[in-house]
Write a protein that holds these residues in place. Sequence first.
Motif, PDB file in Angstrom:
ATOM      1  N   TYR A   1       7.548   4.224   1.392  1.00  0.00           N
ATOM      2  CA  TYR A   1       7.854   4.292   2.836  1.00  0.00           C
ATOM      3  C   TYR A   1       9.222   5.066   3.198  1.00  0.00           C
ATOM      4  O   TYR A   1       9.184   5.010   4.523  1.00  0.00           O
TER       5      TYR A   1
ATOM      6  N   ARG B   1       1.790   4.739   1.557  1.00  0.00           N
ATOM      7  CA  ARG B   1       1.967   5.204   2.789  1.00  0.00           C
ATOM      8  C   ARG B   1       0.901   5.728   3.423  1.00  0.00           C
ATOM      9  O   ARG B   1       0.449   5.611   4.575  1.00  0.00           O
ATOM     10  N   ILE B   2       0.321   6.718   2.845  1.00  0.00           N
ATOM     11  CA  ILE B   2      -0.644   7.696   3.247  1.00  0.00           C
ATOM     12  C   ILE B   2      -2.090   6.967   3.428  1.00  0.00           C
ATOM     13  O   ILE B   2      -2.655   7.120   4.423  1.00  0.00           O
TER      14      ILE B   2
ATOM     15  N   PHE C   1       0.855  -1.182   0.053  1.00  0.00           N
ATOM     16  CA  PHE C   1       0.031   0.146  -0.063  1.00  0.00           C
ATOM     17  C   PHE C   1       0.979   1.354  -0.010  1.00  0.00           C
ATOM     18  O   PHE C   1       2.041   1.194   0.426  1.00  0.00           O
TER      19      PHE C   1
ATOM     20  N   TYR D   1      -2.211   3.686   3.797  1.00  0.00           N
ATOM     21  CA  TYR D   1      -2.052   2.846   4.817  1.00  0.00           C
ATOM     22  C   TYR D   1      -2.487   3.260   6.087  1.00  0.00           C
ATOM     23  O   TYR D   1      -3.258   2.808   6.743  1.00  0.00           O
ATOM     24  N   ARG D   2      -1.905   4.551   6.314  1.00  0.00           N
ATOM     25  CA  ARG D   2      -2.175   5.322   7.688  1.00  0.00           C
ATOM     26  C   ARG D   2      -3.833   5.539   7.692  1.00  0.00           C
ATOM     27  O   ARG D   2      -4.320   5.320   8.767  1.00  0.00           O
ATOM     28  N   ASN D   3      -4.257   6.180   6.345  1.00  0.00           N
ATOM     29  CA  ASN D   3      -5.618   6.467   6.568  1.00  0.00           C
ATOM     30  C   ASN D   3      -6.517   5.294   7.145  1.00  0.00           C
ATOM     31  O   ASN D   3      -7.353   5.455   7.647  1.00  0.00           O
TER      32      ASN D   3
ATOM     33  N   TRP E   1       1.917  10.384  15.349  1.00  0.00           N
ATOM     34  CA  TRP E   1       2.845   9.055  15.267  1.00  0.00           C
ATOM     35  C   TRP E   1       3.768   9.029  13.916  1.00  0.00           C
ATOM     36  O   TRP E   1       3.037   9.216  13.013  1.00  0.00           O
TER      37      TRP E   1
END
Lengths: 165, 418
Positions: free
Chosen positions: B191, A89-90, A87, A92-94, B152
Motif C-alpha cells: 500500500y 492493494r489492487i 490483501f 483489495y480495490r477490485n 479514488w
Amino acid sequence: MILKGRVWKFGNNIDTDAIIPARYLNTSDPDELAKHLMEDAGKEFPSKVSAGDMIVAEANFGCGSSREHAPIAIKAAGIQAVVAKSFARIFYRNAFNIGLPIFESEDASGKIKEGDEIEVDADKGAIRNITRNEEYTAKPIPPFMQELISAGGLIKWTKKRIEAS
Amino acid sequence: MTITEKILAAHSGKEEVSAGGLLNAKVDLILANDITAPIAITEFKKIGAKDVFDKSRVAFIPDHFAPQKDIKAAEQCKMLRDFSKEYDLDLYFEVGRMGVEHALLPEQGLVVPGDLVIGADSHTCTYGALGAFSTGVGSTDVASAMATGECWFKVPESIKFIYYGNLNKWVSGKDLILHTIGDIGVDGALYMAMEFEGETITSLPMSGRLTMCNMAIEAGGKNGIIVPDGITEHYVKGRAKREYKFYSSDKDAKYAEIKEYDCSKILPTVSCPHLPSNTKPAAELSSVTIDQVVVGSCTNGRIEDLREAAEIIKGKKVAPDTRMIVIPATQQIYLQAVKEGLAGIFVEADAVFSTPTCGPCLGGHMGILAKGEKAIATTNRNFVGRMGHPESEVYLSNPAVAAASAVLGRIGTPEEVI
C-alpha cells in the motif's frame, strides 16, 4: 449480512496467477473463469469447491497482476467471502469495486484450519469459528468502502454520482 | 509533503494532503490492454455515460495476447478497436503501431512528469521514473474513470530508498530493484509509495529508472517514484506531448521508513522461483540449467536492454539445448535494433527476434514452458506457472545475465562468456 461456509485454507502470497492463470485470460466470462479458479495452487480445490465455501489465507492475498478476473472468478465460483491477514492493494480495490466481501483479520487467518465451518458477520466484522468454537475480529471496513458496498459496487456508485450531477 | 503527496494534492484541488487521507483525484491518462479493457468496456457501458471524459486521455493498447494469439484473444482485441472507433479515441494502438504499454507510453511522450496516471495493469507504476504518480488499478476503476475523469485514492505512506556507491560492472537498475525486493519482501511496501533517491539514482539512466519503478508492485508498492532531474528533462524534452511539471519532496516530508543501500556491494542478482523476493547473486546459481531465455517485457525490453544483451552474445551462439527469445518492447525499439545491427547479432547467435508483445512474460504465447523446463527472463514475475506449466520455473535477471546464461546453457555471469 451473515455469511456461513466451509473453509479452504491457503498460505502467504497467493498471487493472481495462482488464483486464475493468465492462460485463461483470453475470456472475461465469469463462469468460464470460475472453472479454473486456483487450478495451479496444488490442491483439490477446483474439483471439490462448492458454492457457499469460504477462502481463508495468510498475508498478501492477491498479489501480482491487476486482473479483475481474479475476484470475478472467486465470486463466480460461489465463494462467499475471503478472509486474509492482508490483501495486495489492487486486489483489495477490485474486490470492493465488484462486490466480493473480503475481511482482514490476523487472528482468524492464524487460527482457522482447512475444512472449518465459519460464520462472518459482515456488518460487525465478527468472525465465528463454529468448528473450534472461537471468535475473531476483522479490521473495520473504512467508511468509503462501506459506501461502495451499500451502493452495490463502484459502477452503481459512479452511475449515481453522474445522475446526481 | 512527499512528491507523491504533492501530485495527489494538485490533482484533487487540495493545498495539502497526508498519508491515510482518502480523495477523489483527476486523472491525466487512463490505460488498459487487451486483457483488462474488455471488462472495462462492458462495465463502462453499464454506467450509461454518453461519452468518455476526454477522448485524448484514454489509451487502449493490445499487447498481452497480441499479435492475436487465438480466436478468443482476437475477439478481445477487436473489442478495443471497435470501442476506440465508436468513441473516436485518439490513443488506440493497432498491431504494427503498438508496443508493450509501459514502454510505449513514456517513449511516445504520452505520460509526462507530474502526471497522475491509472492503468488496468499492475505495472502502470513504471511512469514514476518520470516523476509522475502512476498506479495499477482494476478494470472497473478504469471504467469509472473513463466516465468521470476521476479515481479514488488513499494517500499512501512513503518509504524512502537511498542508493549510494558506484555500480559494479554488469549491475543495472534491475539488480537494484531485485536486491531491494529481496531485502524487504514481496509485501515489504504494501500500500506504500517507494521513493528512490541517492547518488546512484542521480546517475542512473532513464532506462534503469523505468525498470526500478516498474517493479515497485513486486514489493506490494502502490507506486514507485523518482524526483525528476536533468536526466528526466533530457528524456522528456522533445518527446512530451503535453506540458509537464516537476515536483519534488520537501526536506521535512514524512516517511514511514528510510532504507539505505551501498551499491558497491550489490552483484548481478537473480530472483529464484517462485517469488521475486527470493534473490541470490547470479554467480551462486551456476548449477541451474536453462531451457529458455527471454529478453524483453515492460521491465527490460528497451533499446538499452537489447544493447546490453547483444554486447554479451555478439559473435557467440546460444547453447545447443537452450532457446533464446528477444522481444523489443515497441516498434521504435525494434526498428532501432535493426538499424544498429542488434537484430542481426541475435539472429546470428541463433536467437529469435520477435515483434513487440508481452507474450511469454505472463505465459500468454511466444515462448511457453513445458513441464519441468527452466527459464531465465528479464521479466518481472516468477510465480508458479507464470510462464507456462505449473511445474516449470522462472528465474529473473538483468539482460546481461540472461544473455550470458543463453550462451552457457545454465545460469552464469557475463564475465564467464566475455
